[in-house]
Write a protein that holds these residues in place. Structure first.
Motif, mmCIF file in Angstrom:
data_model
loop_
_atom_site.group_PDB
_atom_site.id
_atom_site.type_symbol
_atom_site.label_atom_id
_atom_site.label_comp_id
_atom_site.label_asym_id
_atom_site.label_seq_id
_atom_site.Cartn_x
_atom_site.Cartn_y
_atom_site.Cartn_z
ATOM 1 N N LEU A 56 0.854 -1.189 0.000
ATOM 2 C CA LEU A 56 0.000 0.000 0.000
ATOM 3 C C LEU A 56 0.885 1.233 0.000
ATOM 4 N N VAL A 57 0.666 2.120 -0.972
ATOM 5 C CA VAL A 57 1.402 3.374 -1.051
ATOM 6 C C VAL A 57 0.446 4.502 -0.663
ATOM 7 N N ASP A 58 0.679 5.100 0.489
ATOM 8 C CA ASP A 58 -0.147 6.173 1.057
ATOM 9 C C ASP A 58 -1.546 5.666 1.439
ATOM 10 N N GLY A 59 -2.236 6.475 2.264
ATOM 11 C CA GLY A 59 -3.520 6.025 2.787
ATOM 12 C C GLY A 59 -4.665 6.989 2.609
ATOM 13 N N GLY A 60 -4.405 8.139 1.942
ATOM 14 C CA GLY A 60 -5.487 9.096 1.739
ATOM 15 C C GLY A 60 -5.804 9.898 2.988
ATOM 16 N N PRO A 61 -6.793 10.810 2.896
ATOM 17 C CA PRO A 61 -7.104 11.742 3.978
ATOM 18 C C PRO A 61 -8.140 11.239 4.982
ATOM 19 N N ASN A 62 -8.577 9.986 4.820
ATOM 20 C CA ASN A 62 -9.643 9.452 5.674
ATOM 21 C C ASN A 62 -9.517 7.924 5.692
ATOM 22 N N ASP A 63 -10.519 7.228 6.233
ATOM 23 C CA ASP A 63 -10.421 5.768 6.309
ATOM 24 C C ASP A 63 -11.094 5.046 5.135
ATOM 25 N N LYS A 64 -11.360 5.764 4.033
ATOM 26 C CA LYS A 64 -11.940 5.120 2.850
ATOM 27 C C LYS A 64 -11.015 4.059 2.265
ATOM 28 N N VAL A 65 -9.741 4.170 2.562
ATOM 29 C CA VAL A 65 -8.783 3.179 2.063
ATOM 30 C C VAL A 65 -9.123 1.779 2.580
ATOM 31 N N LEU A 66 -9.756 1.693 3.745
ATOM 32 C CA LEU A 66 -10.135 0.382 4.290
ATOM 33 C C LEU A 66 -11.139 -0.317 3.381
ATOM 34 N N ALA A 67 -12.078 0.444 2.816
ATOM 35 C CA ALA A 67 -13.053 -0.136 1.898
ATOM 36 C C ALA A 67 -12.355 -0.645 0.644
ATOM 37 N N CYS A 68 -11.358 0.073 0.183
ATOM 38 C CA CYS A 68 -10.600 -0.334 -0.998
ATOM 39 C C CYS A 68 -9.857 -1.642 -0.729
ATOM 40 N N LEU A 69 -9.181 -1.715 0.404
ATOM 41 C CA LEU A 69 -8.459 -2.943 0.752
ATOM 42 C C LEU A 69 -9.436 -4.100 0.933
ATOM 43 N N LEU A 93 -1.381 10.500 4.675
ATOM 44 C CA LEU A 93 -1.121 9.676 5.864
ATOM 45 C C LEU A 93 -2.330 9.346 6.731
ATOM 46 N N GLN A 94 -3.384 10.146 6.701
ATOM 47 C CA GLN A 94 -4.477 9.962 7.663
ATOM 48 C C GLN A 94 -5.064 8.550 7.632
ATOM 49 N N GLY A 95 -5.307 8.017 6.440
ATOM 50 C CA GLY A 95 -5.883 6.676 6.329
ATOM 51 C C GLY A 95 -4.987 5.575 6.856
ATOM 52 N N LEU A 96 -3.680 5.834 6.905
ATOM 53 C CA LEU A 96 -2.749 4.813 7.394
ATOM 54 C C LEU A 96 -2.941 4.536 8.881
ATOM 55 N N LEU A 97 -3.495 5.513 9.609
ATOM 56 C CA LEU A 97 -3.780 5.290 11.031
ATOM 57 C C LEU A 97 -4.736 4.117 11.208
ATOM 58 N N SER A 98 -5.750 4.041 10.349
ATOM 59 C CA SER A 98 -6.703 2.930 10.408
ATOM 60 C C SER A 98 -6.082 1.638 9.882
ATOM 61 N N VAL A 99 -5.282 1.759 8.830
ATOM 62 C CA VAL A 99 -4.685 0.577 8.200
ATOM 63 C C VAL A 99 -3.765 -0.167 9.165
ATOM 64 N N ILE A 100 -2.863 0.555 9.834
ATOM 65 C CA ILE A 100 -1.896 -0.136 10.692
ATOM 66 C C ILE A 100 -2.550 -0.734 11.940
ATOM 67 N N GLN A 101 -3.756 -0.277 12.259
ATOM 68 C CA GLN A 101 -4.466 -0.866 13.398
ATOM 69 C C GLN A 101 -5.286 -2.090 12.995
#
Length: 200
Positions: A56-69, A93-101
């Protein structure tokens, strides 16, 4: 009792069928898959390698990246071989907070700069709390995932040292790769995009 058993068998059959369909859907096909995640005003790119490694390269400004993954990663796979933060601005970076958890991250890759925002401070705290291995990526370094080779073309390490004015302690830290739970960040007044990781 007979009716209940029949219903359980029926439900079990459809559950098994759904599970089989899910496994077939995500069965490795030997191809590189690149997904530009829809995260709004920001960036997040998911790559599924031919050897089934996930990046994963970058995580976007929110947790929408979780839906993508959740949509593109196999449901049974909760591991990201690497997460790259190209530079520490909120829209990356903001979305990465949710990803790493929510996912097991084997390597966290970034550049040694920081920004005085709550999002970045929180990310650093989470990295330390989770003891994630942290690596810095510079020009002419390679990332290899099976048959896929990604070459870093920026930032140049000597240029970083010169522009960020590293002291001796920080210089020693730059070469200490795979430092678990530790992330260096030096402040700069320059545009953070100038320090961003670029891969070829």
């Amino acid at each position: 009792i007979m009716k209940l058993s029949g219903r359980l068998i029926f439900l079990g059959f459809f559950f098994g069928l759904g599970l089989l369909w899910g496994i077939i859907k995500y069965w490795p096909d030997g191809k590189l898959h690149v997904v530009f995640c829809d995260v709004g005003q920001g960036d997040a790119i998911y790559l599924r390698m031919p050897n089934s490694a996930d990046l994963l390269v970058d995580g976007g400004p929110n947790d929408k990246v979780l839906a993508c993954l959740g949509r593109y990663m196999p449901f049974y796979d909760r591991t990201l071989e690497a997460v790259i933060l190209t530079h520490p601005q909120k829209d990356h970076l903001q979305g990465l907070l949710s990803v790493i958890q929510r996912y097991h991250v084997k390597n966290f890759i970034t550049v040694p700069i920081k920004i005085e925002t709550d999002s970045y401070k929180n990310l650093k705290l989470q990295i330390k709390r989770l003891n994630l291995p942290v690596n810095y990526l510079y020009a002419n370094h390679n990332l290899k995932f099976g048959s896929v080779l990604a070459k870093s073309i920026w930032p140049d390490k000597e240029w970083l040292v010169k522009t960020l004015k590293f002291d001796n302690q920080a210089l020693a830290h730059l070469d200490n790769q795979n430092t678990v739970g530790d992330i260096l960040g030096l402040a700069t007044k320059s545009d953070l995009n100038l320090y961003s990781i670029y891969l070829d």
